[in-house]
Design an enzyme around this catalytic site. Sequence first.
Site, PDB file in Angstrom:
ATOM      1  N   GLY A   8      27.803  35.050  57.801  1.00 51.01           N
ATOM      2  CA  GLY A   8      27.822  36.511  57.903  1.00 51.01           C
ATOM      3  C   GLY A   8      29.238  37.044  57.821  1.00 51.01           C
ATOM      4  O   GLY A   8      29.550  38.118  58.349  1.00 51.01           O
ATOM      5  N   ALA A  10      30.833  38.336  55.413  1.00 47.69           N
ATOM      6  CA  ALA A  10      31.118  39.429  54.473  1.00 47.69           C
ATOM      7  C   ALA A  10      31.056  40.807  55.117  1.00 47.69           C
ATOM      8  O   ALA A  10      31.436  41.796  54.483  1.00 47.69           O
ATOM      9  CB  ALA A  10      30.135  39.365  53.298  1.00 47.69           C
ATOM     10  N   GLY A  12      30.652  43.368  59.002  1.00 47.30           N
ATOM     11  CA  GLY A  12      30.495  43.597  60.434  1.00 47.30           C
ATOM     12  C   GLY A  12      31.289  42.660  61.326  1.00 47.30           C
ATOM     13  O   GLY A  12      32.492  42.449  61.135  1.00 47.30           O
ATOM     14  N   ILE A  13      30.590  42.111  62.312  1.00 50.75           N
ATOM     15  CA  ILE A  13      31.224  41.269  63.336  1.00 50.75           C
ATOM     16  C   ILE A  13      31.802  39.993  62.710  1.00 50.75           C
ATOM     17  O   ILE A  13      32.905  39.554  63.065  1.00 50.75           O
ATOM     18  CB  ILE A  13      30.193  40.947  64.441  1.00 50.75           C
ATOM     19  CG1 ILE A  13      29.844  42.233  65.205  1.00 50.75           C
ATOM     20  CG2 ILE A  13      30.708  39.875  65.384  1.00 50.75           C
ATOM     21  CD1 ILE A  13      28.599  42.132  66.096  1.00 50.75           C
ATOM     22  N   ASP A  32      28.064  33.590  53.289  1.00 52.13           N
ATOM     23  CA  ASP A  32      27.223  34.795  53.335  1.00 52.13           C
ATOM     24  C   ASP A  32      26.316  34.775  52.122  1.00 52.13           C
ATOM     25  O   ASP A  32      26.550  34.036  51.163  1.00 52.13           O
ATOM     26  CB  ASP A  32      28.090  36.081  53.343  1.00 52.13           C
ATOM     27  CG  ASP A  32      27.366  37.245  54.036  1.00 52.13           C
ATOM     28  OD1 ASP A  32      26.301  37.671  53.548  1.00 52.13           O
ATOM     29  OD2 ASP A  32      27.876  37.734  55.052  1.00 52.13           O
ATOM     30  N   LEU A  42      20.565  31.994  53.949  1.00 54.24           N
ATOM     31  CA  LEU A  42      20.216  31.216  55.138  1.00 54.24           C
ATOM     32  C   LEU A  42      18.784  31.455  55.604  1.00 54.24           C
ATOM     33  O   LEU A  42      18.353  30.878  56.600  1.00 54.24           O
ATOM     34  CB  LEU A  42      21.210  31.520  56.268  1.00 54.24           C
ATOM     35  CG  LEU A  42      22.674  31.209  55.923  1.00 54.24           C
ATOM     36  CD1 LEU A  42      23.591  31.646  57.060  1.00 54.24           C
ATOM     37  CD2 LEU A  42      22.870  29.729  55.620  1.00 54.24           C
ATOM     38  N   GLY A  71      22.983  37.669  60.361  1.00 52.33           N
ATOM     39  CA  GLY A  71      21.762  38.149  60.997  1.00 52.33           C
ATOM     40  C   GLY A  71      21.316  39.451  60.370  1.00 52.33           C
ATOM     41  O   GLY A  71      22.073  40.109  59.647  1.00 52.33           O
ATOM     42  N   TYR A 151      13.311  40.474  66.608  1.00 57.43           N
ATOM     43  CA  TYR A 151      14.773  40.496  66.790  1.00 57.43           C
ATOM     44  C   TYR A 151      15.137  39.983  68.179  1.00 57.43           C
ATOM     45  O   TYR A 151      15.937  39.058  68.332  1.00 57.43           O
ATOM     46  CB  TYR A 151      15.319  41.913  66.574  1.00 57.43           C
ATOM     47  CG  TYR A 151      16.828  41.944  66.609  1.00 57.43           C
ATOM     48  CD1 TYR A 151      17.569  41.532  65.508  1.00 57.43           C
ATOM     49  CD2 TYR A 151      17.515  42.334  67.747  1.00 57.43           C
ATOM     50  CE1 TYR A 151      18.954  41.519  65.546  1.00 57.43           C
ATOM     51  CE2 TYR A 151      18.893  42.325  67.794  1.00 57.43           C
ATOM     52  CZ  TYR A 151      19.613  41.931  66.683  1.00 57.43           C
ATOM     53  OH  TYR A 151      20.990  41.898  66.731  1.00 57.43           O
TER      54      TYR A 151
HETATM   55  P1  NAI Z   1      26.178  43.115  59.331  1.00 61.37           P
HETATM   56  O1  NAI Z   1      24.974  43.537  58.587  1.00 61.37           O
HETATM   57  O2  NAI Z   1      27.401  43.931  59.253  1.00 61.37           O
HETATM   58  O3  NAI Z   1      26.559  41.609  58.969  1.00 61.37           O
HETATM   59  C1  NAI Z   1      25.581  40.607  58.879  1.00 61.37           C
HETATM   60  C2  NAI Z   1      25.933  39.683  57.719  1.00 61.37           C
HETATM   61  O4  NAI Z   1      24.913  38.662  57.668  1.00 61.37           O
HETATM   62  C3  NAI Z   1      25.955  40.384  56.351  1.00 61.37           C
HETATM   63  O5  NAI Z   1      27.162  40.134  55.683  1.00 61.37           O
HETATM   64  C4  NAI Z   1      24.762  39.814  55.645  1.00 61.37           C
HETATM   65  O6  NAI Z   1      24.925  39.698  54.237  1.00 61.37           O
HETATM   66  C5  NAI Z   1      24.644  38.429  56.312  1.00 61.37           C
HETATM   67  N1  NAI Z   1      23.293  37.921  56.090  1.00 61.37           N
HETATM   68  C6  NAI Z   1      22.120  38.579  56.322  1.00 61.37           C
HETATM   69  N2  NAI Z   1      21.100  37.828  55.886  1.00 61.37           N
HETATM   70  C7  NAI Z   1      21.623  36.690  55.389  1.00 61.37           C
HETATM   71  C8  NAI Z   1      21.065  35.540  54.776  1.00 61.37           C
HETATM   72  N3  NAI Z   1      19.742  35.438  54.561  1.00 61.37           N
HETATM   73  N4  NAI Z   1      21.890  34.547  54.403  1.00 61.37           N
HETATM   74  C9  NAI Z   1      23.229  34.650  54.586  1.00 61.37           C
HETATM   75  N5  NAI Z   1      23.822  35.732  55.143  1.00 61.37           N
HETATM   76  C10 NAI Z   1      23.021  36.738  55.525  1.00 61.37           C
HETATM   77  O7  NAI Z   1      25.688  42.986  60.851  1.00 61.37           O
HETATM   78  P2  NAI Z   1      26.489  42.726  62.210  1.00 61.37           P
HETATM   79  O8  NAI Z   1      26.140  43.843  63.092  1.00 61.37           O
HETATM   80  O9  NAI Z   1      27.887  42.365  61.984  1.00 61.37           O
HETATM   81  O10 NAI Z   1      25.679  41.466  62.744  1.00 61.37           O
HETATM   82  C11 NAI Z   1      26.313  40.225  62.981  1.00 61.37           C
HETATM   83  C12 NAI Z   1      25.530  39.510  64.063  1.00 61.37           C
HETATM   84  O11 NAI Z   1      25.643  40.258  65.270  1.00 61.37           O
HETATM   85  C13 NAI Z   1      24.029  39.423  63.759  1.00 61.37           C
HETATM   86  O12 NAI Z   1      23.567  38.136  64.123  1.00 61.37           O
HETATM   87  C14 NAI Z   1      23.431  40.492  64.648  1.00 61.37           C
HETATM   88  O13 NAI Z   1      22.100  40.213  64.999  1.00 61.37           O
HETATM   89  C15 NAI Z   1      24.382  40.416  65.840  1.00 61.37           C
HETATM   90  N6  NAI Z   1      24.377  41.615  66.672  1.00 61.37           N
HETATM   91  C16 NAI Z   1      24.704  42.841  66.155  1.00 61.37           C
HETATM   92  C17 NAI Z   1      24.685  43.967  66.938  1.00 61.37           C
HETATM   93  C18 NAI Z   1      25.006  45.317  66.411  1.00 61.37           C
HETATM   94  O14 NAI Z   1      24.692  46.303  67.094  1.00 61.37           O
HETATM   95  N7  NAI Z   1      25.636  45.423  65.267  1.00 61.37           N
HETATM   96  C19 NAI Z   1      24.324  43.870  68.370  1.00 61.37           C
HETATM   97  C20 NAI Z   1      24.026  42.559  68.830  1.00 61.37           C
HETATM   98  C21 NAI Z   1      24.062  41.465  68.006  1.00 61.37           C
END
Ligand code: NAI
Length: 262
Positions: A8, A10, A12-13, A32, A42, A71, A151
Site C-alpha cells: 500500500g 502508493a 495514504g498511510i 501496491d 494482493l 487495504g 472491514y
Molecule cells: P489508501 O487508499 O490511501 O491506501 C491504500 C493503498 O492500498 C492504496 O495505494 C491501494 O492501491 C492499496 N491497495 C488496495 N487494494 C490493493 C490490492 N488488492 N493489492 C495491492 N494494493 C492494494 O488508504 P489508507 O487510508 O492509507 O489505508 C492504509 C491502511 O490503513 C489500510 O489497511 C486501512 O484499512 C488502514 N486504516 C485506514 C484508516 C483511515 O481512516 N484512513 C483508519 C484505520 C486503518
Amino acid sequence: MGTFAITGSASGIGAATAARLEAAGHDVIGVDVRGAEIEADLAHPAGRSSAVTAVLERCQGTLDGFVPSAGVGPPFDPATMAAVNYFGAQVLLEQLRPALAASGDAQVVAVSSNSTTTQPSVPAQLVEAFLSGDEPEARSLAAQLGDAATYAASKTALARWVRRHAPTAEWAGSGIRLNAIAPGATMTPLLQAGLDDDTFGPLISGFPVPTGGFGDPDQIAAWIEFMLCDNGARFMCGAIVFVDGGTDALVRPDAWPATYDL
Ligand code: NAI
C-alpha cells in the site's frame, strides 16, 4: 540504514511511511496494485506470491522491517475486502517472516484500525474464519455480512493474529518484534471514498473524535516510523497502539485494560 518493505506504498498511510523512511536514508521496497516498485494485486494468491518473490529477490533474503498497509474500506466489494485486508497482510507476514528472521533484529507494524473496538457487533464468525485461514469461507461470509462488518472483522482478526504470533519463538524468539497500529479516521483516499458515499459519509462525519477532526497520514506514519526504527520501541511486542483522537477511550473507557481470573 535498513531495508523495509511496505504494501500500500502508493497512497495514504503507506506512502507517508515510505516517505519518512526514505527521508531518513532507509531503502524502501514499495508494493501496491499500481504506482509502486513492485506491482501486485494482493486480493489473489497469485498476486501475493509474485509480491513475495519480488520482495525477496529485491532484498536478497534479508528484511529489517515490514509494514503491510494495503487495504480497502467501505464502500467496497466485501469479498475482495476480506481478501486484501486480512489475507493480503497475513500471507505476506508468514511468507516474509524468514527474511525478517534473517536480519536478526527486525520490526513489523501491521495496520489494524479502531473500528475493531469502536464499531458495534463485529461478527465473531467472520473473525474466526479469518484466523482459521479459510479464505473461501471468509470471502463467502463477507459477501453475506457486507462491507462495514467485513472491514471491522478483518482488522480485528489481523490484530488478534499479531497478538497470537508476536510472543512466539518464530517471531519474538527469532528477533522480530511484531506490533500493530490501530488508527482512527485518517484523511486519505480510503476515508475520502467513505465520506463521499451517501450511506457512510454521514456516519463517518458523525463519529465522535474527542480531539476533533481527522488524523493526518503523516501523524500515523510518525508512529509507524517510531515503532520500526526507534530504540524506544524495542521493548514493544504484541502491542496494538491506538492513535485515534480518543474515540476508543470515549466509546469504551473501562473495557481496557481487560483483566482475567485464574
Ligand atoms: P489508501 O487508499 O490511501 O491506501 C491504500 C493503498 O492500498 C492504496 O495505494 C491501494 O492501491 C492499496 N491497495 C488496495 N487494494 C490493493 C490490492 N488488492 N493489492 C495491492 N494494493 C492494494 O488508504 P489508507 O487510508 O492509507 O489505508 C492504509 C491502511 O490503513 C489500510 O489497511 C486501512 O484499512 C488502514 N486504516 C485506514 C484508516 C483511515 O481512516 N484512513 C483508519 C484505520 C486503518
